[in-house]
Each structure stands twice: as C-alpha cells, then as structure tokens.
Design a protein around this motif. Structure first.
Motif, PDB file in Angstrom:
ATOM      1  N   GLY A 126       3.028   6.557   8.362  1.00  0.00           N
ATOM      2  CA  GLY A 126       2.065   5.677   9.016  1.00  0.00           C
ATOM      3  C   GLY A 126       2.168   5.613  10.528  1.00  0.00           C
ATOM      4  N   PHE A 127       3.316   5.997  11.075  1.00  0.00           N
ATOM      5  CA  PHE A 127       3.491   5.969  12.525  1.00  0.00           C
ATOM      6  C   PHE A 127       3.432   7.364  13.146  1.00  0.00           C
ATOM      7  N   ARG A 128       2.992   8.348  12.383  1.00  0.00           N
ATOM      8  CA  ARG A 128       2.828   9.701  12.927  1.00  0.00           C
ATOM      9  C   ARG A 128       1.380   9.902  13.350  1.00  0.00           C
ATOM     10  N   GLY A 129       1.150  10.829  14.208  1.00  0.00           N
ATOM     11  CA  GLY A 129      -0.218  11.155  14.615  1.00  0.00           C
ATOM     12  C   GLY A 129      -0.927   9.976  15.251  1.00  0.00           C
ATOM     13  N   ALA A 130      -2.145   9.735  14.827  1.00  0.00           N
ATOM     14  CA  ALA A 130      -2.972   8.649  15.376  1.00  0.00           C
ATOM     15  C   ALA A 130      -2.589   7.329  14.714  1.00  0.00           C
ATOM     16  N   PHE A 131      -1.404   6.852  15.023  1.00  0.00           N
ATOM     17  CA  PHE A 131      -0.858   5.677  14.344  1.00  0.00           C
ATOM     18  C   PHE A 131      -1.577   4.386  14.711  1.00  0.00           C
ATOM     19  N   THR A 132      -2.395   4.399  15.777  1.00  0.00           N
ATOM     20  CA  THR A 132      -3.140   3.201  16.148  1.00  0.00           C
ATOM     21  C   THR A 132      -4.554   3.201  15.588  1.00  0.00           C
ATOM     22  N   ASP A 133      -4.870   4.141  14.718  1.00  0.00           N
ATOM     23  CA  ASP A 133      -6.169   4.183  14.053  1.00  0.00           C
ATOM     24  C   ASP A 133      -6.381   2.870  13.298  1.00  0.00           C
ATOM     25  N   ALA A 134      -7.594   2.362  13.352  1.00  0.00           N
ATOM     26  CA  ALA A 134      -7.901   1.050  12.768  1.00  0.00           C
ATOM     27  C   ALA A 134      -7.515   0.964  11.294  1.00  0.00           C
ATOM     28  N   SER A 135      -7.796   2.019  10.524  1.00  0.00           N
ATOM     29  CA  SER A 135      -7.475   1.951   9.091  1.00  0.00           C
ATOM     30  C   SER A 135      -5.963   1.928   8.868  1.00  0.00           C
ATOM     31  N   GLN A 136      -5.211   2.655   9.689  1.00  0.00           N
ATOM     32  CA  GLN A 136      -3.735   2.631   9.578  1.00  0.00           C
ATOM     33  C   GLN A 136      -3.217   1.221   9.848  1.00  0.00           C
ATOM     34  N   LEU A 137      -3.711   0.612  10.935  1.00  0.00           N
ATOM     35  CA  LEU A 137      -3.228  -0.720  11.293  1.00  0.00           C
ATOM     36  C   LEU A 137      -3.706  -1.783  10.313  1.00  0.00           C
ATOM     37  N   ASP A 139      -4.119  -1.327   7.067  1.00  0.00           N
ATOM     38  CA  ASP A 139      -3.217  -1.199   5.919  1.00  0.00           C
ATOM     39  C   ASP A 139      -1.883  -1.874   6.204  1.00  0.00           C
ATOM     40  N   LEU A 140      -1.368  -1.663   7.406  1.00  0.00           N
ATOM     41  CA  LEU A 140      -0.091  -2.266   7.787  1.00  0.00           C
ATOM     42  C   LEU A 140      -0.209  -3.790   7.825  1.00  0.00           C
ATOM     43  N   ARG A 141      -1.275  -4.311   8.421  1.00  0.00           N
ATOM     44  CA  ARG A 141      -1.466  -5.769   8.473  1.00  0.00           C
ATOM     45  C   ARG A 141      -1.543  -6.372   7.076  1.00  0.00           C
ATOM     46  N   ARG A 142      -2.263  -5.696   6.172  1.00  0.00           N
ATOM     47  CA  ARG A 142      -2.381  -6.193   4.796  1.00  0.00           C
ATOM     48  C   ARG A 142      -1.014  -6.260   4.113  1.00  0.00           C
ATOM     49  N   ALA A 143      -0.212  -5.217   4.285  1.00  0.00           N
ATOM     50  CA  ALA A 143       1.116  -5.207   3.664  1.00  0.00           C
ATOM     51  C   ALA A 143       2.009  -6.286   4.268  1.00  0.00           C
ATOM     52  N   LEU A 144       1.927  -6.480   5.583  1.00  0.00           N
ATOM     53  CA  LEU A 144       2.724  -7.523   6.231  1.00  0.00           C
ATOM     54  C   LEU A 144       2.280  -8.913   5.778  1.00  0.00           C
ATOM     55  N   LEU A 145       0.970  -9.122   5.635  1.00  0.00           N
ATOM     56  CA  LEU A 145       0.466 -10.415   5.183  1.00  0.00           C
ATOM     57  C   LEU A 145       0.911 -10.705   3.752  1.00  0.00           C
ATOM     58  N   GLU A 146       0.934  -9.683   2.925  1.00  0.00           N
ATOM     59  CA  GLU A 146       1.367  -9.868   1.536  1.00  0.00           C
ATOM     60  C   GLU A 146       2.802 -10.399   1.475  1.00  0.00           C
ATOM     61  N   VAL A 147       3.714  -9.816   2.254  1.00  0.00           N
ATOM     62  CA  VAL A 147       5.099 -10.312   2.221  1.00  0.00           C
ATOM     63  C   VAL A 147       5.223 -11.643   2.945  1.00  0.00           C
ATOM     64  N   ALA A 148       4.378 -11.904   3.950  1.00  0.00           N
ATOM     65  CA  ALA A 148       4.404 -13.213   4.613  1.00  0.00           C
ATOM     66  C   ALA A 148       4.004 -14.305   3.634  1.00  0.00           C
ATOM     67  N   ARG A 149       3.019 -14.012   2.803  1.00  0.00           N
ATOM     68  CA  ARG A 149       2.585 -15.006   1.812  1.00  0.00           C
ATOM     69  C   ARG A 149       3.624 -15.223   0.721  1.00  0.00           C
ATOM     70  N   LYS A 150       4.418 -14.190   0.427  1.00  0.00           N
ATOM     71  CA  LYS A 150       5.502 -14.377  -0.547  1.00  0.00           C
ATOM     72  C   LYS A 150       6.545 -15.339   0.001  1.00  0.00           C
ATOM     73  N   THR A 151       6.716 -15.358   1.311  1.00  0.00           N
ATOM     74  CA  THR A 151       7.705 -16.231   1.932  1.00  0.00           C
ATOM     75  C   THR A 151       7.126 -17.592   2.291  1.00  0.00           C
ATOM     76  N   LEU A 152       5.914 -17.620   2.851  1.00  0.00           N
ATOM     77  CA  LEU A 152       5.326 -18.862   3.353  1.00  0.00           C
ATOM     78  C   LEU A 152       4.263 -19.469   2.446  1.00  0.00           C
ATOM     79  N   GLY A 153       3.795 -18.703   1.491  1.00  0.00           N
ATOM     80  CA  GLY A 153       2.708 -19.186   0.653  1.00  0.00           C
ATOM     81  C   GLY A 153       1.376 -19.076   1.376  1.00  0.00           C
ATOM     82  N   ALA A 154       0.456 -19.931   0.999  1.00  0.00           N
ATOM     83  CA  ALA A 154      -0.903 -19.876   1.532  1.00  0.00           C
ATOM     84  C   ALA A 154      -0.984 -20.266   3.000  1.00  0.00           C
ATOM     85  N   GLU A 155       0.105 -20.793   3.572  1.00  0.00           N
ATOM     86  CA  GLU A 155       0.113 -21.137   4.999  1.00  0.00           C
ATOM     87  C   GLU A 155      -0.113 -19.911   5.869  1.00  0.00           C
ATOM     88  N   ALA A 156       0.325 -18.738   5.395  1.00  0.00           N
ATOM     89  CA  ALA A 156       0.146 -17.496   6.155  1.00  0.00           C
ATOM     90  C   ALA A 156      -1.301 -17.040   6.017  1.00  0.00           C
TER      91      ALA A 156
END
Length: 170
Positions: A126-137, A139-156
């Motif tokens: 995910g960090f190779r090539g055009a790593f700042t491409d909107a679809s790459q970022l 996907d990364l935001r979605r995965a980060l939000l998923e684990v944030a919600r596991k820790t914080l619940g719906a507050e995230a």
C-alpha cells in the motif's frame, strides 16, 4: 576571548528568547473577555483538540471533536528483506463531543492497533508506487477506523491522515 564569545552569544540568545516569551505570552484566563474570545478552548481542553461544527459551519451545534494523536507513526516498507523506505504519518481522530479524554486514556492501545494496520498496509504494498492515490488512502482510512471503533466504539467517527511522507533509502 575565543572561549568567552560562544558563552556570551549563548547567554544573549537565552535572554532574548526568555524576554520574547515573557512579552508574547497569552493573557491569563481571567483577563480574556467572553465577548472577545468566544471560541477559546476551555482550560481542561487539550491544546490540540478542536470542536468542529456540523451544520451551518458557525460553531453552533458542534457535535464532534478532532483529537490529534501525540506522536507520528513510522512504518518501514520492506523489499527484498531490507528496509527500502520509511513512511511517516500523523493521524487525528474525529470523535463525538466529549470523547477526547477517553481517546487519550486508551491512546497506547489505539497506537498499537493503528500500527498493526499500517504494517499490514505496508506489507500488502500500500505504500509503494502512488501511495497517495485516493483509493489507497480511503482503504487505509477504512481499516484504521475499523480498529478505532473496536477500541472506542461508536465514538470514533473517522480517522484523518493529516500528514504523510515517504522517505526512500538509497
């Protein structure tokens, strides 16, 4: 004279910095007029927290806060069994109003979960090539939000990538 000059310059620098800090310091809280500074943070607020409006954009009806995580995340990108580059990110969380203290209370757990997601993203390329491409970022935001919600619940509400840079080795 050669030994005194650096000491004298350092002393002048310290005094000038101290004087500037003294004269440029913010006024005490009891001197701030509510009429002139209606959007000043409360004393118990963290200096990097910001309430954000949802609605007309004028601060009324604010229902979320942005919490900047204290340190950057450093992620190695490994190619051919060597570190080919480093990716450095700064992350913030959009959370429900009043959830800032909870974020800081569980920050070590959040950082651990975020790092695991970031390492997985790096290992998947995910960090190779055009790593700042909107679809790459996205996907990364979605995965980060998923684990944030596991820790914080719906507050995230969302994860924001405020800074991202890749430093290639070699």
């Amino acid at each position: 004279m050669r030994k005194i000059l650096p000491i004298l310059l350092a002393l002048i620098g310290v005094l000038a910095g101290g004087g500037a800090g003294y004269f440029l310091r913010p006024p005490p809280a009891d001197e701030i007029s509510p009429a002139t500074d209606a959007h000043a943070p409360t004393p118990e607020a963290h200096p990097t927290d910001h309430a954000a409006p949802e609605g007309d954009g004028h601060g009324e009806g604010a229902t979320v806060e942005y919490v900047k995580l204290n340190n950057q995340f450093v992620v190695p990108v490994v190619e051919d069994a060597r570190v080919a580059s480093l990716v450095i990110l700064s992350l913030s969380l959009e959370v429900g109003l009043g959830a800032t203290e909870r974020v800081y209370a569980v920050e070590p757990k959040l950082r651990d979960a975020f790092l695991q997601v970031l390492f997985d993203h790096a290992n998947a390329g995910g960090f190779r090539g055009a790593f700042t491409d909107a679809s790459q970022l996205d996907d990364l935001r979605r995965a980060l939000l998923e684990v944030a919600r596991k820790t914080l619940g719906a507050e995230a509400k969302s994860v924001l990538i405020s800074d991202i840079v890749r430093q290639d080795n070699g």
